[in-house]
Write an enzyme that holds these catalytic residues in place. Structure first.
Site, PDB file in Angstrom:
ATOM      1  N   ASP A 192     -23.337 -16.645  16.524  1.00 20.70           N
ATOM      2  CA  ASP A 192     -22.776 -17.097  17.798  1.00 20.70           C
ATOM      3  C   ASP A 192     -23.521 -18.296  18.362  1.00 20.70           C
ATOM      4  O   ASP A 192     -23.047 -18.940  19.301  1.00 20.70           O
ATOM      5  CB  ASP A 192     -22.883 -15.963  18.835  1.00 20.70           C
TER       6      ASP A 192
HETATM    7  C1  GLC Z   1     -25.092 -13.293  20.461  1.00 19.65           C
HETATM    8  C2  GLC Z   1     -26.490 -13.778  20.355  1.00 19.65           C
HETATM    9  C3  GLC Z   1     -27.003 -14.211  21.677  1.00 19.65           C
HETATM   10  C4  GLC Z   1     -26.043 -15.176  22.314  1.00 19.65           C
HETATM   11  C5  GLC Z   1     -24.659 -14.585  22.393  1.00 19.65           C
HETATM   12  C6  GLC Z   1     -23.685 -15.566  22.922  1.00 19.65           C
HETATM   13  O1  GLC Z   1     -25.073 -12.091  21.141  1.00 19.65           O
HETATM   14  O2  GLC Z   1     -27.328 -12.796  19.809  1.00 19.65           O
HETATM   15  O3  GLC Z   1     -28.264 -14.801  21.502  1.00 19.65           O
HETATM   16  O4  GLC Z   1     -26.479 -15.542  23.575  1.00 19.65           O
HETATM   17  O5  GLC Z   1     -24.262 -14.191  21.125  1.00 19.65           O
HETATM   18  O6  GLC Z   1     -22.377 -15.073  22.869  1.00 19.65           O
HETATM   19  C1  GLC Z   2     -24.866 -10.581  18.288  1.00 19.61           C
HETATM   20  C2  GLC Z   2     -23.369 -10.568  18.427  1.00 19.61           C
HETATM   21  C3  GLC Z   2     -22.700 -10.766  17.100  1.00 19.61           C
HETATM   22  C4  GLC Z   2     -23.239 -12.003  16.431  1.00 19.61           C
HETATM   23  C5  GLC Z   2     -24.749 -11.970  16.349  1.00 19.61           C
HETATM   24  C6  GLC Z   2     -25.327 -13.258  15.815  1.00 19.61           C
HETATM   25  O1  GLC Z   2     -25.297  -9.500  17.572  1.00 19.61           O
HETATM   26  O2  GLC Z   2     -22.952  -9.353  18.992  1.00 19.61           O
HETATM   27  O3  GLC Z   2     -21.314 -10.869  17.228  1.00 19.61           O
HETATM   28  O4  GLC Z   2     -22.672 -12.079  15.144  1.00 19.61           O
HETATM   29  O5  GLC Z   2     -25.279 -11.768  17.632  1.00 19.61           O
HETATM   30  O6  GLC Z   2     -25.176 -14.319  16.680  1.00 19.61           O
END
Ligand code: GLC
Ligand code: GLC
Length: 814
Positions: free
Chosen positions: A487
């Site tokens: 993400d």
């Molecule tokens: C995921 C990541 C986090 C980020 C988020 C944004 O959860 O782990 O660091 O802020 O996505 O959607």
């Molecule tokens: C968090 C989010 C997941 C994403 C990951 C890496 O775990 O929930 O959807 O793939 O962060 O950014």
């Protein structure tokens, strides 16, 4: 250093030291009523939605950190001394403190000044309530005159509003007390038809419902004025902060034990029957009273607990193993499976790190979570799949998240995360392989919940696949969109304003940046889809998929290979990411792990080279970091990933979710020693001895462990609600131990350490119990299977056609 121990026989983790580095929590409830509970009784409860139906208050990121909970106080009415058997909130020096976190329940207790007290907290199946069974024993040689107090603080339902909108909500709090039961009915007078109740099996000694009266002015939960005084005052809350507190009197002879049951519940009335008598403002209690009466009876409470125990026995018995490694056994048989149920129930909503007011259900997250629980709850998996698919867009794309209460796609975060659609194929395929229930593919499912747009689920999968084909970039690799699995790799959002969303503030055209990870996922999911098509007799269609996959593989080889490992992506300028030519971020885990997992480069040695490079550059004793070198500064063209300090989260943290991709990749190379070694590095049980470093619970996975660039290398964060649970379970169960579901039956293909003499397993699969014994005779992964005494060809044990319910499988590895 440890703060407790595993009691595997009772499927409990026993915490013996109240001052754990962080609150170590457990979950209560597994259907609609839920709570989190820490080892010192902190936490809160909610009905279905942690934001919109929060029953009790908890203040996140508070100082001290874990205050607000299900607190019991005991008071010696002679000496006037009072304490909490759960250590918090009073912090007395307790004897024999213990917190037993078990499957859906927690027991916390201790002995203080000769009085032993334990409270067992759990949520009965099929009920919207929680039970606290307090057992008190007098170990003194003299009679003890005690008071017990049970307390909670009500949340005014919407947890977000409750924590922010004080101009309104300090005026609206309302309660009723009837027959010794405290009813919390804020907003019931107008648009709510639900209320909460708090009851005691032994009322009469007093209650309190106004927080300030209970705690006293300027006091905290450690020294409630009313407890100090020894007598509750029967206050009625008008506005401010409603609480529920019951006082009970306990006169205990030496050696005597007494049990009190407290219960907290949620109840709804039909809208036209809210009041009794009709026209009054009094809650209609006709349907709730029998429920309250039932569970205040200790016999009924015990029976409910027994049912809960059997429920968990049933779920966990679907897959049980006995290997030479205790950490493997414990995680597979108990805790990892348990955590997978928690991620299914909670998604990413409520934990010590997820405040319950943030994200809805993630499309990719929930599809991946299926990998970990589909064998335990296939019917609920089916429902989840159909809900998820109904939020898919007609383009084949997907809302990134949807709201569990409305089941609608979330417009704030929107769509355009270009990996999302493929996870639906992965999830559906896992369901089909587990259950053989092909009828799901014919279920009519709408797009974007639009009535009239229904098409068979299978058609959704086709659109998922085609979504990528319609969005290829300059090199023929998939365009990344807002982000892919990572993400925080935001290649189309050059964000330079504080507070802007890295994901949704798209300001680049989006026609250049490509993802090698999505390419690998496309190949993997595409193969699953081709197998599904083939099974449905759509041979030509299957061939089309296989041709597209072959084309994509060729593109990966030509434009996605960096010489020793797979590239990660191309940015908006067409520059490489995850290449030796880069200054930072030269090598990434996701593309290498996933391409190897998908079998890309198995024949020509590239998969092996990629995983060797991962081993060399990314693996540490605490797990495999996400990339190297970490980004030392913010890169406008890379986005959120470079916003984190080095070693944390996506910027070279050990993001545990993706470690299993490498483990599975290693099994595809036949390297069982390496696969299991990586598995052990992040296995929470195997890290128990370094709990002071790891800090999070040693019985569940955390999303992240700080990477080698971080000053706190080895420290975990964000425990419980993470895709790590499902992927590690899937990696160990289906790839390392190799008890793998397939369309045609149960595949037995272990890739275990060379030193293991073998292992045994029991797996319920499509209605039959498979008793599996694996023996190692040579060092390799070749398996010869004997099924019910008869040798079979290959490694797939077909489902029995003659109604047999028990199948014995003997496998010899050579
Ligand atoms: C995921 C990541 C986090 C980020 C988020 C944004 O959860 O782990 O660091 O802020 O996505 O959607
Ligand atoms: C968090 C989010 C997941 C994403 C990951 C890496 O775990 O929930 O959807 O793939 O962060 O950014």
């Amino acid at each position: 250093m440890k703060f407790g121990y595993f009691d595997d026989r009772n499927r409990e983790y026993v915490i013996t030291e109240p001052e754990t580095p962080l609150p170590w929590i457990n979950y209560l409830g597994c259907q609609a009523y839920f709570g989190i509970i820490s080892n010192t009784a902190g936490g809160y409860s909610f009905y279905r939605d942690a934001r919109l139906r929060r029953l009790t208050r908890y203040r996140y990121n508070n100082v001290p950190p874990d205050l607000g909970g299900r607190y019991i106080y005991l008071r010696d009415d002679e000496s006037k001394e009072f304490w909490s058997p759960s250590w918090l909130p009073t912090r007395h020096k307790l004897k024999d403190y213990s917190c037993r976190h078990g499957m859906g329940y927690t027991v916390i207790g201790s002995t203080y000044s000769g009085i032993e007290a334990h409270t067992r907290y759990f949520v009965p199946l099929d009920e919207n309530l929680e039970i606290w069974q307090l057992t008190v024993t007098n170990h003194r040689t003299t009679r003890a005159s005690l008071s017990g107090f049970a307390s909670i603080e009500f949340c005014l339902w919407d947890a977000q509003d409750d924590a922010t909108n004080f101009q309104r909500n300090l005026n609206i709090g309302q309660v009723e007390v009837d027959d010794g039961v405290i009813y919390h009915k804020t907003e019931y007078r107008e648009r709510r038809n639900h209320f909460a109740w708090f009851a005691s099996s032994q009322p009469g000694a007093g209650f309190e419902t106004q927080r300030e009266v209970f705690l006293g002015r300027n006091r905290g939960w450690d020294k409630p004025a009313a407890v100090e005084a020894g007598q509750l005052t029967n206050s009625i809350a008008h506005g401010w902060s409603p609480v529920g507190v019951h006082q009970v009197k306990l006169e205990l002879e030496p050696g005597e034990t007494r049990q009190i049951v407290f219960a907290l519940g949620y109840h709804e009335n039909p809208v036209d029957q809210k009041f009794d008598p009709a026209g009054s403002q009094i809650i209609n209690k006709r349907t709730v009273k029998p429920v309250i009466a039932k569970y205040l009876d200790p016999v009924q409470a015990d029976a409910a607990f027994e049912r809960l125990r059997l429920y968990w026995d049933g779920l966990l018995s679907v897959f049980q193993v006995n290997t030479p490694d205790i950490h493997t056994n414990r995680m597979v048989n108990i805790w990892n499976a348990y955590q997978c149920m928690a991620t299914f129930n909670m998604s990413r909503s409520a934990s010590s790190f997820e405040s319950g007011i943030g994200r809805g259900l993630g499309f990719r997250d929930s599809n991946q979570d299926l990998l970990g629980f589909v064998h335990m709850a296939p019917a609920r998996a089916r429902e989840r799949i159909l809900d998820l698919a109904a939020t898919q867009l007609a383009t084949g794309g997907a809302y990134h998240q949807y709201q569990p209460l409305t089941k609608r796609g979330n417009n704030d975060i929107g769509s355009g995360f270009n990996d999302d659609p493929h996870w639906l194929i992965v999830g559906v395929s896992a369901y089909l392989k587990e259950t053989g229930d092909w009828s799901i593919l014919d279920e009519p499912v709408p797009y974007d919940n639009e009535p009239g747009s229904e098409q068979p689920l299978y058609q959704h999968l086709r659109r998922s696949f085609n979504y990528t084909l319609a969005r290829l970039g300059p090199h023929g690799l998939p365009l990344i969109g807002r982000a892919d699995w990572n993400d925080c790799l935001n290649l189309n959002c050059f964000s330079d304003t504080p507070g802007q969303s890295f994901q949704t503030t798209t300001n680049k055209d989006g026609k250049v940046a490509e993802s090698v990870f999505i390419a690998g996922l496309f190949v993997y999911a595409g193969r699953e889809l081709a197998a599904i098509a083939k099974h449905r007799g759509l041979t030509e269609e299957a061939q089309v998929y296989l041709d597209e996959i072959a084309r994509m593989e060729a593109v990966i080889h030509e434009h996605g290979w960096d010489g020793e490992w797979f590239l990660r992506a191309y940015d908006d300028f067409g520059n490489k990411i995850g290449s030796k030519d880069c200054e930072e971020g030269k090598i990434f885990i996701e593309s290498n792990g996933f391409c190897a997992l998908a079998g890309i480069g198995l024949e020509d040695g590239r998969a092996e080279s990629a995983l060797n490079s991962v081993g060399e550059h990314l693996a540490t004793e605490n797990g495999i970091v996400l990339q190297q070198p970490a980004y030392s500064r913010y890169y406008l063209n890379l986005g959120e990933i470079s916003s984190y300090p080095p070693g944390y989260k996506e910027n070279a943290g050990i993001f545990c979710h993706v470690n299993p991709w490498v483990m599975i990749g290693e099994t595809r190379l036949g390297r069982g020693d390496r696969a299991h070694d990586y598995y052990s590095r992040i296995n929470p049980s195997a890290r128990e001895n370094i709990s002071d470093l790891h800090r999070c619970e040693p019985y569940v996975y955390s999303q992240m462990i700080a990477g080698k660039d971080a000053p706190t290398f080895g420290e975990a964060k964000n425990s419980w609600l993470t895709g790590t649970a499902a992927w590690n379970y899937y990696a160990i169960a289906q790839w390392i131990l190799g008890v793998r579901t397939s369309i045609d039956g149960l595949r037995i293909a272990p890739v275990i350490p060379k030193s293991w003499p073998g292992f045994t397993a029991m797996r319920t699969f499509r209605g039959a119990v498979y008793r599996i014994v694996i023996e190692r005779k040579g060092e390799g992964n070749q398996i010869a299977l004997t099924v019910d005494g008869t040798p079979i060809e290959g490694n797939v044990v077909p489902a029995p056609t003659d109604g047999r319910k028990e199948i014995s499988v003997h496998g010899v590895l050579s």
